[in-house]
Enzyme design. Structure first.
Site, mmCIF file in Angstrom:
data_model
loop_
_atom_site.group_PDB
_atom_site.id
_atom_site.type_symbol
_atom_site.label_atom_id
_atom_site.label_comp_id
_atom_site.label_asym_id
_atom_site.label_seq_id
_atom_site.Cartn_x
_atom_site.Cartn_y
_atom_site.Cartn_z
ATOM 1 N N HIS A 105 0.818 -1.214 0.000
ATOM 2 C CA HIS A 105 0.000 0.000 0.000
ATOM 3 C C HIS A 105 0.852 1.265 0.000
ATOM 4 O O HIS A 105 0.515 2.260 0.650
ATOM 5 C CB HIS A 105 -0.945 -0.006 1.205
ATOM 6 C CG HIS A 105 -1.940 -1.119 1.169
ATOM 7 N ND1 HIS A 105 -2.901 -1.243 0.182
ATOM 8 C CD2 HIS A 105 -2.129 -2.169 2.002
ATOM 9 C CE1 HIS A 105 -3.633 -2.321 0.410
ATOM 10 N NE2 HIS A 105 -3.185 -2.904 1.502
ATOM 11 N N GLU A 133 -6.890 -12.880 5.381
ATOM 12 C CA GLU A 133 -7.671 -11.663 5.184
ATOM 13 C C GLU A 133 -9.045 -11.914 4.581
ATOM 14 O O GLU A 133 -9.687 -10.965 4.122
ATOM 15 C CB GLU A 133 -6.871 -10.687 4.303
ATOM 16 C CG GLU A 133 -5.525 -10.314 4.915
ATOM 17 C CD GLU A 133 -4.750 -9.320 4.077
ATOM 18 O OE1 GLU A 133 -4.941 -8.114 4.310
ATOM 19 O OE2 GLU A 133 -3.976 -9.745 3.199
ATOM 20 N N ASP A 166 -9.210 -5.954 5.627
ATOM 21 C CA ASP A 166 -9.662 -6.633 4.413
ATOM 22 C C ASP A 166 -10.668 -7.726 4.739
ATOM 23 O O ASP A 166 -11.567 -8.004 3.932
ATOM 24 C CB ASP A 166 -8.474 -7.231 3.659
ATOM 25 C CG ASP A 166 -7.761 -6.191 2.808
ATOM 26 O OD1 ASP A 166 -8.443 -5.338 2.227
ATOM 27 O OD2 ASP A 166 -6.527 -6.237 2.731
#
Length: 270
Positions: A61, A165, A191
């Site tokens: 990210h 996730e 997530d």
């Protein structure tokens, strides 16, 4: 002592047993970390000065590139923090280069099946048990000074972690924990809640989370998660997570500069 006779356990990489706190090795007193997204050694130094014990450099990210990540790994370790890396995806294309750079471990995101977990671990493990190739003259091998045995030894004390996730992987966590060579599990609650459409306090998610923590403890594995603030970190530690990520460098700076700027503007122009 000559360079030739110096033990292969000297140097930054070999100090890993001191850098990696017990909470990253197994059920233990929680160890505190944060995500690193900024390409600056100055903020990294401030993170260390604040008392954080490890960082996870975030390639998933953030726009951080390989050379910058390499510098951040070196800097974090020089400051006494363990330096893990969250790779951008589970393709495995960078495992070799990141581990040869001396990273203390890798977190692989979005691991949804046992087969994907096995592939991730294999990519971080030397042959014949895995697929990682030899790079004896890399930093992990002290640029060749550690010799073959010293270089191979650095492959046994890294943290090979996967991120759970999605709800299917969480339900199947027992099988994940049976993967040979898996060193750590990270529960990505963000997530997980988005993909499942449920909240973190959903009864099934809550129960499965507690079962995951109990299962990792029973196997002597560390289980981590990420939170946004100190209250969340305390709650995660009390729940049984052994390593906890609190916020990230960009959010920490954003909160500080926002509060300072808003207060200054209000006082000067209010």
């Amino acid at each position: 002592m000559t360079e030739a006779s110096r033990p292969a356990t000297s140097g930054l990489v070999a100090a890993r047993q001191l850098r990696i706190r017990p909470g990253l090795r197994g059920p233990a007193e929680p160890t505190l970390g944060t995500w690193v997204k900024l390409p600056t050694l100055e903020t990294l130094e401030l993170i260390a000065d604040a008392g954080f014990e490890f960082v996870v450099i975030d390639m998933e990210h953030s726009p951080l590139g390989l050379e910058t990540v390499y510098q951040l790994v070196f800097g974090a370790q020089a400051l006494g923090m363990a330096a893990l890396i969250r790779v951008a995806d589970r393709s495995g294309s960078l495992y070799q280069r990141l581990l040869d750079s001396g990273a203390d471990g890798i977190l692989v995101p979005q691991v949804s099946t046992v087969e994907e977990a096995e592939a991730a671990v294999a990519g971080m493990t030397f042959a014949p048990a895995g697929r990682r190739g030899l790079g004896v003259t890399a930093r992990a091998g002290r640029w060749g000074l550690a010799g073959l045995s010293g270089y191979l030894a650095t492959g046994t004390d890294i943290v090979r972690g996967v991120q759970i996730e999605d709800i299917g992987a969480l339900r199947d966590h027992e099988r994940f924990l049976e993967v040979d060579g898996l060193d750590a599990v990270f529960l990505g609650m963000g997530d997980l809640t988005v993909s499942s459409g449920r909240s973190a306090d959903d009864p099934e998610i809550s129960e499965l989370t507690d079962r995951l923590i109990a299962a990792t403890r029973a196997r002597g594995l560390p289980c981590g998660t990420a939170v946004g603030d100190v209250a969340g970190a305390v709650a995660a530690a009390e729940r049984g997570f052994s390593f906890v990520m609190v916020s990230n460098d960009t959010s920490i700076f954003a909160a500080a500069v926002s509060a300072l700027g808003s207060d200054a503007i209000a006082r000067l122009h209010g």
